[in-house]
Design an enzyme around this catalytic site. Structure first.
Site, mmCIF file in Angstrom:
data_model
loop_
_atom_site.group_PDB
_atom_site.id
_atom_site.type_symbol
_atom_site.label_atom_id
_atom_site.label_comp_id
_atom_site.label_asym_id
_atom_site.label_seq_id
_atom_site.Cartn_x
_atom_site.Cartn_y
_atom_site.Cartn_z
ATOM 1 N N SER A 53 1.018 -1.143 -0.068
ATOM 2 C CA SER A 53 -0.221 0.061 -0.353
ATOM 3 C C SER A 53 0.820 1.449 0.069
ATOM 4 O O SER A 53 1.620 1.483 -1.222
ATOM 5 C CB SER A 53 -0.984 -0.093 1.017
ATOM 6 N N CYS A 86 -1.657 -3.509 3.799
ATOM 7 C CA CYS A 86 -2.276 -4.653 3.179
ATOM 8 C C CYS A 86 -2.083 -6.010 3.687
ATOM 9 O O CYS A 86 -0.727 -6.156 3.657
ATOM 10 C CB CYS A 86 -2.945 -4.676 1.899
ATOM 11 N N HIS A 141 3.337 14.587 5.103
ATOM 12 C CA HIS A 141 3.248 15.983 4.670
ATOM 13 C C HIS A 141 3.501 16.955 5.744
ATOM 14 O O HIS A 141 3.216 16.746 6.940
ATOM 15 C CB HIS A 141 1.637 16.212 4.486
#
Length: 123
Positions: free
Chosen positions: A65, A85, A70
């Site tokens: 995944s 996952c 940020h």
């Protein structure tokens, strides 16, 4: 081959992180890739973006995944997201490593289990 939809998703807000760490794209890229490796994930690609005048986004695309950050250096803030996952990768290892490098004054974390029907908050 049949794949499970089960996944672990950890979202983290970090406050009080040093400005210079949050504004250094190469530093963050290096440490996110290392964090992914430590967790047992397989890195497929890395995408980075520096913002003007400050801030960075690093997205590590994983076979399992993704891992992303940020940053808002002017607010000493970073938002981290790690979703994996299956059961072969442990995203908490990646998160723990990143937190140990960034050394925030304050941290808020949510852990979710996904892909089993209703999204389950594990906190």
């Amino acid at each position: 081959m049949e794949y499970s939809t089960f996944g672990k998703h950890i979202i983290v807000d970090l406050w009080g992180v040093d400005f210079s760490l949050l504004d250094d794209m190469y530093f963050l890229e290096h440490h996110l890739v290392h964090a992914a490796d430590l967790s047992g994930a397989h890195v497929l690609n890395v995408s980075t973006k520096e913002f003007d005048p400050h801030g960075v986004t690093v997205l590590v695309l994983l076979s399992e995944s993704h891992l992303s950050i940020h940053t808002y250096p002017e607010k000493n803030f970073a938002a981290i997201d790690c979703y994996t996952c299956g059961t072969t990768v442990e995203p908490q290892i990646a998160i723990d490593y990143i937190v140990s490098i960034l050394k925030p004054n304050e941290m808020h974390i949510k852990k979710l289990i996904r892909g089993i029907g209703e999204i389950v908050n594990t906190d």
